[in-house]
Design an enzyme around this catalytic site. Sequence first.
Site, PDB file in Angstrom:
ATOM      1  N   LYS A  61      -9.395   9.536  -1.510  1.00 32.49           N
ATOM      2  CA  LYS A  61     -10.225   8.483  -0.893  1.00 32.49           C
ATOM      3  C   LYS A  61     -11.597   8.972  -0.420  1.00 32.49           C
ATOM      4  CE  LYS A  61      -6.115   5.749   0.282  1.00 32.49           C
ATOM      5  NZ  LYS A  61      -6.024   4.660  -0.669  1.00 32.49           N
ATOM      6  N   TYR A  68       4.252   6.202   1.877  1.00 28.94           N
ATOM      7  CA  TYR A  68       3.901   6.087   0.458  1.00 28.94           C
ATOM      8  C   TYR A  68       3.016   7.266   0.092  1.00 28.94           C
ATOM      9  CZ  TYR A  68       1.801   4.148  -3.820  1.00 28.94           C
ATOM     10  OH  TYR A  68       1.366   3.941  -5.104  1.00 28.94           O
ATOM     11  N   ASP A 118       0.332  14.433   4.090  1.00 23.22           N
ATOM     12  CA  ASP A 118      -0.391  13.595   3.152  1.00 23.22           C
ATOM     13  C   ASP A 118      -1.508  12.907   3.922  1.00 23.22           C
ATOM     14  OD1 ASP A 118      -1.414  11.734   1.461  1.00 23.22           O
ATOM     15  OD2 ASP A 118       0.511  10.928   0.794  1.00 23.22           O
TER      16      ASP A 118
HETATM   17  N1  HOZ Z   1      -1.993   2.113  -2.745  1.00 21.46           N
HETATM   18  C1  HOZ Z   1      -3.026   1.305  -2.177  1.00 21.46           C
HETATM   19  C2  HOZ Z   1      -2.591   0.697  -0.911  1.00 21.46           C
HETATM   20  N2  HOZ Z   1      -2.046   1.565   0.048  1.00 21.46           N
HETATM   21  C3  HOZ Z   1      -3.479   0.218  -3.110  1.00 21.46           C
HETATM   22  C4  HOZ Z   1      -4.443   0.718  -4.076  1.00 21.46           C
HETATM   23  C5  HOZ Z   1      -5.201  -0.371  -4.844  1.00 21.46           C
HETATM   24  O1  HOZ Z   1      -4.666  -1.413  -5.155  1.00 21.46           O
HETATM   25  O2  HOZ Z   1      -6.345  -0.120  -5.140  1.00 21.46           O
END
Ligand code: HOZ
Length: 427
Positions: free
Chosen positions: A267, A144, A239
């Site tokens: 992050k 992802y 990534d």
């Molecule tokens: N894309 C995030 C998990 N891999 C979730 C982000 C969120 O809900 O804050």
Amino acid sequence: MDYSRSVHFFQEAQKFIPGGVNSPVRAFKSVGTDPLFIKNASGPRIYDVDGNEFIDYVGSWGPMILGHCHPKVISAVKSAVDNGCSFGAPTELEITLAEMVIKAVPSIEMVRMVSSGTEATMSAIRLARGFTGRDKILKFSGCYHGHSDSLLVKAGSGAATFGVPDSPGVPQDFAKLTLTATYNDLESVQTLVAENKNEVSCIIVEPIAGNMGTVPPKDGFLEGLRKLCAEEGIVLIFDEVMSGFRVAYGGAQELYGVTPDMTTLGKIIGGGLPVGAFGGKKEIMSLLSPSGGVYQAGTLSGNPLAMTAGIETLKLLQSEGFYQNLEEKSAYVASGIAQAAKDAGFPIYSTRVGSMFCAFFSKEPVYDWTSAAACDTKAFAKYFRLMLDAGIYLAPSQFETAFVSIAHSTDDLDKTIAAAAKAFKSL
Ligand code: HOZ
């Protein structure tokens, strides 16, 4: 536990916000319960609006490597607020953080700050296309990279959790430009590259897949991608939004000794504030506007509060023995959970790289999306609810990663293992 205020807030939220949440996995849909509404957090703990206390392994999905509310980060951000929240003009803070990132991450010679991981990957891909003059990109199923059009093809995280890895709304013509290979399977990549000779601009990969659970790269996989990209004139993008500054100060590329052409970050480098970044070789990055023609921009890019939180966080990560200490805590809790499962006669497949780990509800090894997808998600959902009731806050999906912070004490880890032991026995 009483969750009544969270239940009430969730009902209210659904009236005004699609699905009641601003990011899908948060809705807890795949674990058969309502989401918690959070009031505050401190160190390794998070507190909901009903006053319940949890040991937190979500860590805001990765950024909180120091635990919540580290006093130095909070005090730096408080002082920064006094100077103004946003100027839409350059500040010295941006140079400081850029220099820190360049010093830390082997592949990055120049870097641009953005406001999210999605922006970082989307922009890195545009730049790779501009650099190579090729349109196609290659990604891996179960990986992802945020929610931009080209990347929501066979995607992990929420897309995988809700069974929409190919989202409606992504034009067929865009999706056609995204080739999808199998993670940890070099041959599948070689075949696609050969079939699309001189058409692939970049290969984008999570060097440690963290959005189909935690799936480490097999020996030789990243090295093989590196070699292939060099031979074929393809830009290799790691990534590292999740793994950057998480598995080592220099990220997965430092850990595995493989240097991509470009890297995306997010992050941790924002210390919990909205941030992303993409960087790489000077010859590629110089093509970015205004020094080059590839356009990318953002009102909140390089935001002073986010830069401040990032700088303070990165300073703290450089303290003596930080990563060793985090490694020991993470090994302790991940192996403790795996042992508890074994003792209860409920085998799991446990994976971990540094402070990223996952308990896959599978008897078989998990190394790609097909093996991850074969997990017993119903049993996971039950385990999740039992852990929550025992005061342990896990990511509400089998296809996410658990994050350990430096603030987790041995006592917290022991409580987690004891809760897991009890949960596995009642599955
Ligand atoms: N894309 C995030 C998990 N891999 C979730 C982000 C969120 O809900 O804050």
